[in-house]
Design an enzyme around this catalytic site. Structure first.
Site, short mmCIF file in Angstrom:
data_model
loop_
_atom_site.label_atom_id
_atom_site.label_comp_id
_atom_site.label_asym_id
_atom_site.label_seq_id
_atom_site.Cartn_x
_atom_site.Cartn_y
_atom_site.Cartn_z
N ASP A 258 -3.45 -1.60 -4.59
CA ASP A 258 -3.71 -0.44 -3.68
C ASP A 258 -4.76 0.46 -4.24
O ASP A 258 -4.61 0.83 -5.46
CB ASP A 258 -2.54 0.11 -3.46
N TYR B 166 1.00 -1.33 -0.01
CA TYR B 166 -0.03 0.08 -0.07
C TYR B 166 0.85 1.28 0.04
O TYR B 166 2.02 1.15 0.28
CB TYR B 166 -1.02 -0.02 1.24
N CYS B 167 0.25 2.27 -0.43
CA CYS B 167 0.92 3.54 -0.44
C CYS B 167 1.80 3.91 0.62
O CYS B 167 1.57 3.66 2.01
CB CYS B 167 -0.26 4.90 -0.53
N PRO B 168 3.03 4.15 0.36
CA PRO B 168 3.62 4.86 -0.87
C PRO B 168 4.52 3.85 -1.78
O PRO B 168 5.33 4.11 -2.68
CB PRO B 168 4.44 6.01 -0.50
#
Length: 79
Positions: free
Chosen positions: A43, A16-18
Site C-alpha cells: 500500500d 490497502y488503507c486502513p
C-alpha cells in the site's frame, strides 16, 4: 536483506488503507515487549502511516527496506 530475525511476520501485500495499519497495531499488541514484528506492505500509504504510528506509539523502527512495490518494516515493541 536484513540480519534482523523477527519474532513474527505480518504480510499485508494486496491490502490497502486502513488494513495494514490496523493489522500492525493488532499484531504488535500480541507480541512481548522487546520482540520484533516484520511487516510487508505494498500500500503506497504504508510507507508514511506505519512509521508515523510506530513513533507515536513509542515503538522502534529497526529497519526499513523497499524492494519494488513492497515496503518492509522491522518494528521492535518497546511498550
Amino acid at each position: 536483506m536484513s540480519d534482523i530475525v523477527p519474532d513474527t511476520e505480518l504480510d499485508c501485500i494486496g491490502l490497502y488503507c486502513p488494513l495494514p495499519l490496523s493489522m500492525a497495531k493488532e499484531n504488535i499488541a500480541n507480541i512481548d515487549i522487546g520482540q520484533v514484528l516484520k511487516i510487508l506492505a505494498d500500500d503506497p500509504d504504508a510507507e508514511k502511516d506505519i512509521p508515523g504510528w510506530a513513533k507515536r506509539a513509542g515503538h522502534q523502527i529497526l529497519m526499513f527496506e523497499r524492494s519494488g512495490q513492497v515496503a518492509t518494516f522491522w518494528i521492535k515493541r518497546i511498550r
